[in-house]
Design a protein around this motif. Structure first.
Motif, PDB file in Angstrom:
ATOM      1  N   VAL A  30      39.540  41.363  42.073  1.00 23.11           N
ATOM      2  CA  VAL A  30      37.902  42.200  42.522  1.00 23.11           C
ATOM      3  C   VAL A  30      38.193  43.433  41.480  1.00 23.11           C
ATOM      4  O   VAL A  30      37.537  43.985  40.511  1.00 23.11           O
ATOM      5  CB  VAL A  30      37.081  42.478  43.480  1.00 23.11           C
ATOM      6  CG1 VAL A  30      36.608  43.381  43.863  1.00 23.11           C
ATOM      7  CG2 VAL A  30      36.774  41.927  44.612  1.00 23.11           C
ATOM      8  N   LEU A  31      39.121  44.515  41.589  1.00 17.70           N
ATOM      9  CA  LEU A  31      39.510  45.593  41.075  1.00 17.70           C
ATOM     10  C   LEU A  31      39.870  45.556  39.515  1.00 17.70           C
ATOM     11  O   LEU A  31      39.217  46.314  38.910  1.00 17.70           O
ATOM     12  CB  LEU A  31      40.756  46.032  41.664  1.00 17.70           C
ATOM     13  CG  LEU A  31      41.478  47.371  40.642  1.00 17.70           C
ATOM     14  CD1 LEU A  31      40.270  48.389  41.778  1.00 17.70           C
ATOM     15  CD2 LEU A  31      42.747  47.750  41.903  1.00 17.70           C
ATOM     16  N   VAL A  32      40.233  44.081  39.141  1.00 21.47           N
ATOM     17  CA  VAL A  32      40.373  44.230  37.788  1.00 21.47           C
ATOM     18  C   VAL A  32      38.881  44.167  37.075  1.00 21.47           C
ATOM     19  O   VAL A  32      38.943  44.396  36.016  1.00 21.47           O
ATOM     20  CB  VAL A  32      40.968  43.560  36.938  1.00 21.47           C
ATOM     21  CG1 VAL A  32      41.250  42.505  36.072  1.00 21.47           C
ATOM     22  CG2 VAL A  32      43.069  43.096  37.897  1.00 21.47           C
ATOM     23  N   LYS A  33      37.981  43.374  37.782  1.00 19.71           N
ATOM     24  CA  LYS A  33      37.534  43.246  37.387  1.00 19.71           C
ATOM     25  C   LYS A  33      36.161  44.359  37.379  1.00 19.71           C
ATOM     26  O   LYS A  33      35.252  44.566  35.900  1.00 19.71           O
ATOM     27  CB  LYS A  33      35.946  41.780  38.261  1.00 19.71           C
ATOM     28  CG  LYS A  33      34.901  41.597  37.626  1.00 19.71           C
ATOM     29  CD  LYS A  33      35.041  40.706  36.462  1.00 19.71           C
ATOM     30  CE  LYS A  33      33.722  40.402  35.948  1.00 19.71           C
ATOM     31  NZ  LYS A  33      33.700  39.270  34.410  1.00 19.71           N
ATOM     32  N   LEU A  34      36.894  45.074  38.085  1.00 16.18           N
ATOM     33  CA  LEU A  34      35.671  45.802  37.954  1.00 16.18           C
ATOM     34  C   LEU A  34      36.465  47.050  36.497  1.00 16.18           C
ATOM     35  O   LEU A  34      35.239  47.983  36.045  1.00 16.18           O
ATOM     36  CB  LEU A  34      36.165  47.670  39.375  1.00 16.18           C
ATOM     37  CG  LEU A  34      34.831  46.824  40.453  1.00 16.18           C
ATOM     38  CD1 LEU A  34      35.827  47.714  41.942  1.00 16.18           C
ATOM     39  CD2 LEU A  34      33.860  46.918  40.446  1.00 16.18           C
ATOM     40  N   LEU A  35      37.434  47.206  36.390  1.00 15.90           N
ATOM     41  CA  LEU A  35      37.748  47.816  35.555  1.00 15.90           C
ATOM     42  C   LEU A  35      37.364  46.881  33.984  1.00 15.90           C
ATOM     43  O   LEU A  35      37.042  48.205  33.008  1.00 15.90           O
ATOM     44  CB  LEU A  35      39.661  47.839  35.385  1.00 15.90           C
ATOM     45  CG  LEU A  35      40.236  48.326  36.668  1.00 15.90           C
ATOM     46  CD1 LEU A  35      41.981  47.674  36.242  1.00 15.90           C
ATOM     47  CD2 LEU A  35      40.734  50.240  35.353  1.00 15.90           C
ATOM     48  N   SER A  36      37.117  45.916  33.892  1.00 17.61           N
ATOM     49  CA  SER A  36      36.363  45.128  33.306  1.00 17.61           C
ATOM     50  C   SER A  36      34.924  45.628  32.831  1.00 17.61           C
ATOM     51  O   SER A  36      34.935  45.695  31.640  1.00 17.61           O
ATOM     52  CB  SER A  36      36.563  43.604  33.763  1.00 17.61           C
ATOM     53  OG  SER A  36      35.565  42.935  32.360  1.00 17.61           O
ATOM     54  N   ILE A  37      34.643  45.613  33.652  1.00 20.93           N
ATOM     55  CA  ILE A  37      32.866  45.995  33.978  1.00 20.93           C
ATOM     56  C   ILE A  37      33.262  47.509  33.303  1.00 20.93           C
ATOM     57  O   ILE A  37      32.358  48.301  32.592  1.00 20.93           O
ATOM     58  CB  ILE A  37      32.134  46.317  35.156  1.00 20.93           C
ATOM     59  CG1 ILE A  37      32.378  44.850  35.300  1.00 20.93           C
ATOM     60  CG2 ILE A  37      30.833  46.568  35.080  1.00 20.93           C
ATOM     61  CD1 ILE A  37      31.525  44.419  37.149  1.00 20.93           C
ATOM     62  N   GLN A  38      33.685  48.255  33.721  1.00 21.88           N
ATOM     63  CA  GLN A  38      34.034  49.628  32.990  1.00 21.88           C
ATOM     64  C   GLN A  38      34.161  49.688  31.832  1.00 21.88           C
ATOM     65  O   GLN A  38      33.460  51.009  31.399  1.00 21.88           O
ATOM     66  CB  GLN A  38      35.494  50.616  33.962  1.00 21.88           C
ATOM     67  CG  GLN A  38      35.050  51.719  35.169  1.00 21.88           C
ATOM     68  CD  GLN A  38      35.624  52.218  35.439  1.00 21.88           C
ATOM     69  OE1 GLN A  38      36.952  52.086  34.998  1.00 21.88           O
ATOM     70  NE2 GLN A  38      35.350  53.618  36.428  1.00 21.88           N
ATOM     71  N   ASN A  39      34.859  48.664  31.693  1.00 21.60           N
ATOM     72  CA  ASN A  39      35.807  49.048  29.936  1.00 21.60           C
ATOM     73  C   ASN A  39      34.327  48.149  29.207  1.00 21.60           C
ATOM     74  O   ASN A  39      33.688  49.070  27.812  1.00 21.60           O
ATOM     75  CB  ASN A  39      36.486  47.522  29.721  1.00 21.60           C
ATOM     76  CG  ASN A  39      36.456  47.703  28.228  1.00 21.60           C
ATOM     77  OD1 ASN A  39      37.294  48.717  27.734  1.00 21.60           O
ATOM     78  ND2 ASN A  39      36.618  46.443  27.360  1.00 21.60           N
ATOM     79  N   GLU A  40      33.857  47.741  29.435  1.00 20.68           N
ATOM     80  CA  GLU A  40      32.165  46.856  28.940  1.00 20.68           C
ATOM     81  C   GLU A  40      31.267  47.975  28.661  1.00 20.68           C
ATOM     82  O   GLU A  40      30.568  48.295  27.581  1.00 20.68           O
ATOM     83  CB  GLU A  40      31.577  46.054  29.859  1.00 20.68           C
ATOM     84  CG  GLU A  40      30.420  45.461  29.199  1.00 20.68           C
ATOM     85  CD  GLU A  40      30.092  43.979  29.039  1.00 20.68           C
ATOM     86  OE1 GLU A  40      28.411  43.462  29.540  1.00 20.68           O
ATOM     87  OE2 GLU A  40      30.903  43.521  30.193  1.00 20.68           O
ATOM     88  N   LEU A  41      30.615  48.655  30.236  1.00 22.67           N
ATOM     89  CA  LEU A  41      30.195  50.216  29.821  1.00 22.67           C
ATOM     90  C   LEU A  41      30.630  51.452  28.909  1.00 22.67           C
ATOM     91  O   LEU A  41      29.974  51.491  28.574  1.00 22.67           O
ATOM     92  CB  LEU A  41      30.204  50.668  31.490  1.00 22.67           C
ATOM     93  CG  LEU A  41      29.269  49.813  32.235  1.00 22.67           C
ATOM     94  CD1 LEU A  41      29.389  50.768  33.910  1.00 22.67           C
ATOM     95  CD2 LEU A  41      28.108  49.994  31.843  1.00 22.67           C
ATOM     96  N   ARG A  42      32.630  51.569  28.714  1.00 24.24           N
ATOM     97  CA  ARG A  42      32.316  52.596  28.058  1.00 24.24           C
ATOM     98  C   ARG A  42      32.492  52.162  26.176  1.00 24.24           C
ATOM     99  O   ARG A  42      31.916  52.257  25.600  1.00 24.24           O
ATOM    100  CB  ARG A  42      34.097  52.696  28.110  1.00 24.24           C
ATOM    101  CG  ARG A  42      34.527  53.484  27.273  1.00 24.24           C
ATOM    102  CD  ARG A  42      36.100  54.338  27.648  1.00 24.24           C
ATOM    103  NE  ARG A  42      37.020  52.725  27.680  1.00 24.24           N
ATOM    104  CZ  ARG A  42      37.140  52.298  28.565  1.00 24.24           C
ATOM    105  NH1 ARG A  42      36.828  52.753  29.955  1.00 24.24           N
ATOM    106  NH2 ARG A  42      38.191  51.577  28.666  1.00 24.24           N
ATOM    107  N   THR A  43      32.812  50.714  26.444  1.00 27.56           N
ATOM    108  CA  THR A  43      32.324  49.934  24.961  1.00 27.56           C
ATOM    109  C   THR A  43      30.867  49.508  24.972  1.00 27.56           C
ATOM    110  O   THR A  43      30.950  50.472  23.081  1.00 27.56           O
ATOM    111  CB  THR A  43      32.926  48.435  24.865  1.00 27.56           C
ATOM    112  OG1 THR A  43      34.587  48.676  25.125  1.00 27.56           O
ATOM    113  CG2 THR A  43      33.228  48.003  23.885  1.00 27.56           C
TER     114      THR A  43
END
Length: 231
Positions: A30-43
């Motif tokens: 779950v934590l790594v998926k949230l990191l991925s979502i953060q990265n998508e938002l930043r990108t």
């Protein structure tokens, strides 16, 4: 299939009062998926305005909002909604997931809250403890997708002497033959197929689970770069 749980040591956890809280492999997923979502938002926020419009922004925000819901997270990483809820609660309790809202306990959908991830604590947790609390179980030859330095994009940093790649067992059109490694959680390979950022993080994590000191040293630099923390 083994599931592992471990106690976060005070060295890793930013909240000294919570050293007895337990984390499970699905919490890390779950934590790594949230990191991925953060990265998508930043990108997406870095795109030039000429490549975006109100219509595309609307659907991007709608998509992200769904992903941040308990249902959306559960669908994206192939685990149950009740599991996601418990994962979020544990991550918040140990301080890996930080919620800047006093009303968080009333609802778990993160789309409605200001939240962040304690990346430095996660970085320290992975590089110092995962080889002990989430040890890699090597299996026989099988078909699956590459992991560790066998993954495309990571294999340019280190060439294994053995031509046999490490893989997570899964049947997909991307499957290749290799030496199977038991993933930290059974859903990781399925989530990785749809999310390359998540895939890369867990492939790097596997290096800390099975790698030599030299390989871990290289992985540490790669991991700090992908998380955006100083090494």
């Amino acid at each position: 299939m083994q599931f592992y749980a471990f106690t976060i040591n005070i060295y890793f956890c930013p909240r000294t009062a919570d050293i007895d809280k337990m984390l499970k492999s699905q919490d890390i997923l779950v934590l790594v998926k949230l990191l991925s979502i953060q990265n998508e938002l930043r990108t997406s926020s870095n795109f030039s305005s000429e490549y975006s419009n109100d219509y595309s922004n609307f659907y991007l925000k709608r998509s992200i909002k769904h992903l941040l819901s308990v249902r959306g997270l559960a669908e994206s990483i192939v685990i149950g909604k009740s599991e996601v809820s418990e994962c979020i609660k544990r991550l918040v309790k140990v301080g890996l997931l930080v919620i800047h809202d006093q009303k968080f306990s009333q609802r778990l959908d993160l789309a409605n809250f200001d939240w962040d991830i304690n990346k430095r604590a996660f970085f320290n947790l992975v590089i110092h403890s995962f080889q002990y609390f989430f040890p890699a179980e090597l299996r026989s030859m099988d078909f699956g997708i590459p992991t560790a330095f066998s993954k495309e994009g990571l294999n340019s940093f280190l060439a294994y002497s053995s031509p046999i790649p490490y893989i997570w067992p899964i049947q997909t059109y991307k499957s290749i033959s290799g030496l199977a490694i038991e993933p930290m959680h059974k859903s990781i390979p399925y989530a990785a197929i749809e999310d390359n950022y998540l895939y890369e993080i867990f492939a790097i994590i596997d290096i800390f689970r099975i790698g030599s000191p030299r390989e871990k040293h290289i992985a540490e630099k790669l991991f700090s770069e992908i998380l955006g923390v100083s090494n």
